[in-house]
Design a protein around this motif. Structure first.
Motif, PDB file in Angstrom:
ATOM      1  N   ARG A   1       0.854  -1.189   0.000  1.00 27.35           N
ATOM      2  CA  ARG A   1       0.000   0.000   0.000  1.00 27.35           C
ATOM      3  C   ARG A   1       0.892   1.242   0.000  1.00 27.35           C
ATOM      4  O   ARG A   1       1.928   1.258   0.643  1.00 27.35           O
ATOM      5  CB  ARG A   1      -0.890   0.009   1.240  1.00 27.35           C
ATOM      6  CG  ARG A   1      -1.837   1.163   1.312  1.00 27.35           C
ATOM      7  CD  ARG A   1      -2.742   1.037   2.535  1.00 27.35           C
ATOM      8  NE  ARG A   1      -3.476   2.265   2.737  1.00 27.35           N
ATOM      9  CZ  ARG A   1      -4.033   2.618   3.870  1.00 27.35           C
ATOM     10  NH1 ARG A   1      -3.963   1.817   4.905  1.00 27.35           N
ATOM     11  NH2 ARG A   1      -4.668   3.751   3.977  1.00 27.35           N
ATOM     12  N   THR A   2       0.469   2.269  -0.727  1.00 28.99           N
ATOM     13  CA  THR A   2       1.209   3.522  -0.780  1.00 28.99           C
ATOM     14  C   THR A   2       0.247   4.667  -0.534  1.00 28.99           C
ATOM     15  O   THR A   2      -0.872   4.662  -1.049  1.00 28.99           O
ATOM     16  CB  THR A   2       1.870   3.707  -2.167  1.00 28.99           C
ATOM     17  OG1 THR A   2       2.732   2.600  -2.405  1.00 28.99           O
ATOM     18  CG2 THR A   2       2.672   4.987  -2.233  1.00 28.99           C
ATOM     19  N   LEU A   3       0.662   5.649   0.262  1.00 26.63           N
ATOM     20  CA  LEU A   3      -0.128   6.855   0.469  1.00 26.63           C
ATOM     21  C   LEU A   3       0.808   8.013   0.777  1.00 26.63           C
ATOM     22  O   LEU A   3       1.961   7.806   1.111  1.00 26.63           O
ATOM     23  CB  LEU A   3      -1.152   6.667   1.596  1.00 26.63           C
ATOM     24  CG  LEU A   3      -0.589   6.283   2.958  1.00 26.63           C
ATOM     25  CD1 LEU A   3      -1.006   7.317   3.979  1.00 26.63           C
ATOM     26  CD2 LEU A   3      -1.164   4.932   3.344  1.00 26.63           C
ATOM     27  N   PHE A   4       0.303   9.226   0.618  1.00 26.78           N
ATOM     28  CA  PHE A   4       1.104  10.415   0.897  1.00 26.78           C
ATOM     29  C   PHE A   4       0.825  10.888   2.310  1.00 26.78           C
ATOM     30  O   PHE A   4      -0.329  11.004   2.718  1.00 26.78           O
ATOM     31  CB  PHE A   4       0.794  11.520  -0.117  1.00 26.78           C
ATOM     32  CG  PHE A   4       1.327  11.208  -1.489  1.00 26.78           C
ATOM     33  CD1 PHE A   4       2.642  11.480  -1.814  1.00 26.78           C
ATOM     34  CD2 PHE A   4       0.520  10.610  -2.435  1.00 26.78           C
ATOM     35  CE1 PHE A   4       3.144  11.164  -3.062  1.00 26.78           C
ATOM     36  CE2 PHE A   4       0.996  10.293  -3.692  1.00 26.78           C
ATOM     37  CZ  PHE A   4       2.317  10.575  -4.010  1.00 26.78           C
ATOM     38  N   THR A   5       1.895  11.148   3.061  1.00 27.38           N
ATOM     39  CA  THR A   5       1.783  11.686   4.415  1.00 27.38           C
ATOM     40  C   THR A   5       2.768  12.841   4.552  1.00 27.38           C
ATOM     41  O   THR A   5       3.750  12.929   3.801  1.00 27.38           O
ATOM     42  CB  THR A   5       2.077  10.622   5.484  1.00 27.38           C
ATOM     43  OG1 THR A   5       3.416  10.158   5.331  1.00 27.38           O
ATOM     44  CG2 THR A   5       1.110   9.440   5.389  1.00 27.38           C
ATOM     45  N   ALA A   6       2.529  13.695   5.532  1.00 28.94           N
ATOM     46  CA  ALA A   6       3.367  14.878   5.722  1.00 28.94           C
ATOM     47  C   ALA A   6       4.758  14.531   6.248  1.00 28.94           C
ATOM     48  O   ALA A   6       5.739  15.189   5.905  1.00 28.94           O
ATOM     49  CB  ALA A   6       2.675  15.851   6.671  1.00 28.94           C
ATOM     50  N   ASP A   7       4.847  13.488   7.092  1.00 33.13           N
ATOM     51  CA  ASP A   7       6.119  13.138   7.711  1.00 33.13           C
ATOM     52  C   ASP A   7       6.095  11.678   8.143  1.00 33.13           C
ATOM     53  O   ASP A   7       5.077  10.994   8.032  1.00 33.13           O
ATOM     54  CB  ASP A   7       6.423  14.055   8.899  1.00 33.13           C
ATOM     55  CG  ASP A   7       5.270  14.126   9.895  1.00 33.13           C
ATOM     56  OD1 ASP A   7       4.551  13.115  10.063  1.00 33.13           O
ATOM     57  OD2 ASP A   7       5.087  15.188  10.500  1.00 33.13           O
ATOM     58  N   TYR A   8       7.228  11.189   8.646  1.00 33.46           N
ATOM     59  CA  TYR A   8       7.301   9.782   9.020  1.00 33.46           C
ATOM     60  C   TYR A   8       6.413   9.461  10.213  1.00 33.46           C
ATOM     61  O   TYR A   8       5.919   8.340  10.339  1.00 33.46           O
ATOM     62  CB  TYR A   8       8.746   9.333   9.257  1.00 33.46           C
ATOM     63  CG  TYR A   8       9.319   9.699  10.610  1.00 33.46           C
ATOM     64  CD1 TYR A   8       9.117   8.875  11.707  1.00 33.46           C
ATOM     65  CD2 TYR A   8      10.060  10.859  10.791  1.00 33.46           C
ATOM     66  CE1 TYR A   8       9.633   9.201  12.948  1.00 33.46           C
ATOM     67  CE2 TYR A   8      10.577  11.195  12.019  1.00 33.46           C
ATOM     68  CZ  TYR A   8      10.358  10.357  13.098  1.00 33.46           C
ATOM     69  OH  TYR A   8      10.856  10.683  14.327  1.00 33.46           O
ATOM     70  N   GLU A   9       6.185  10.431  11.100  1.00 37.37           N
ATOM     71  CA  GLU A   9       5.316  10.190  12.254  1.00 37.37           C
ATOM     72  C   GLU A   9       3.891   9.870  11.810  1.00 37.37           C
ATOM     73  O   GLU A   9       3.250   8.955  12.339  1.00 37.37           O
ATOM     74  CB  GLU A   9       5.300  11.384  13.218  1.00 37.37           C
ATOM     75  CG  GLU A   9       6.594  11.601  13.966  1.00 37.37           C
ATOM     76  CD  GLU A   9       7.495  12.642  13.314  1.00 37.37           C
ATOM     77  OE1 GLU A   9       7.271  13.004  12.132  1.00 37.37           O
ATOM     78  OE2 GLU A   9       8.440  13.086  13.986  1.00 37.37           O
TER      79      GLU A   9
END
Length: 156
Positions: free
Chosen positions: A120-128
């Motif tokens: 699965r791939t998604l965009f997030t702001a940061d690793y947290e």
């Protein structure tokens, strides 16, 4: 970008000891990618048949295998053989340590990716945020967060 990775996954007492440069050759059930020996031990603990394991560390030099966790089992519940071998760490399942609560491995590893295990791939702001999303997904065991410094431009 946040990429989730999926892993498939008698006793005489609780043995938490990690044996550095000791191999338990043979009797493999399966092998899985793992970032370190602690995580490998948790994989063994989570696997219904695993009794002990051998982890191939980053300093392994005999071939190009690194970060492999070999889950193992024998009828006796103990390794048939123990040998000295540089670049590996071995240990035992923590199943006998119950009813201890399941450990949460929150360690974040820089510059480490298990190629080909993505589901699965998604965009997030940061690793947290990526870590939170992985934690909330029951199938996710670990994740890779790719930032603007990642070498492959089309993946950044």
């Amino acid at each position: 970008m946040c990429v989730f990775l999926f892993l498939f996954f008698f006793f005489s007492g609780c043995n938490r000891e990690l044996l550095v440069n000791v191999d338990f050759p043979g009797t493999d059930i399966t092998s899985l990618y793992s970032p370190d020996a602690d995580h490998c031990q948790q994989l063994c603990t989570d696997h219904p048949s695993c009794l002990f394991f051998t982890f191939i560390r980053a300093d392994w030099t005999r071939d190009d295998r690194h970060f492999y966790c070999y889950l193992k089992n024998t009828a006796s519940g103990q390794p048939n053989v123990r040998t000295q071998l540089l670049g590996v760490t071995s240990g035992f399942s923590l199943k006998p340590c119950s009813p201890e609560p399941q450990r949460c491995l929150s360690q974040v590893y820089q510059k480490l990716d298990f190629f080909g295990q993505d589901y699965r791939t998604l965009f997030t702001a940061d690793y947290e945020e990526c870590q939170r999303a992985c934690t909330q997904d029951p199938a996710c065991r670990f994740f890779t967060f790719v930032n603007e410094n990642y070498a492959l431009e089309k993946i950044r």
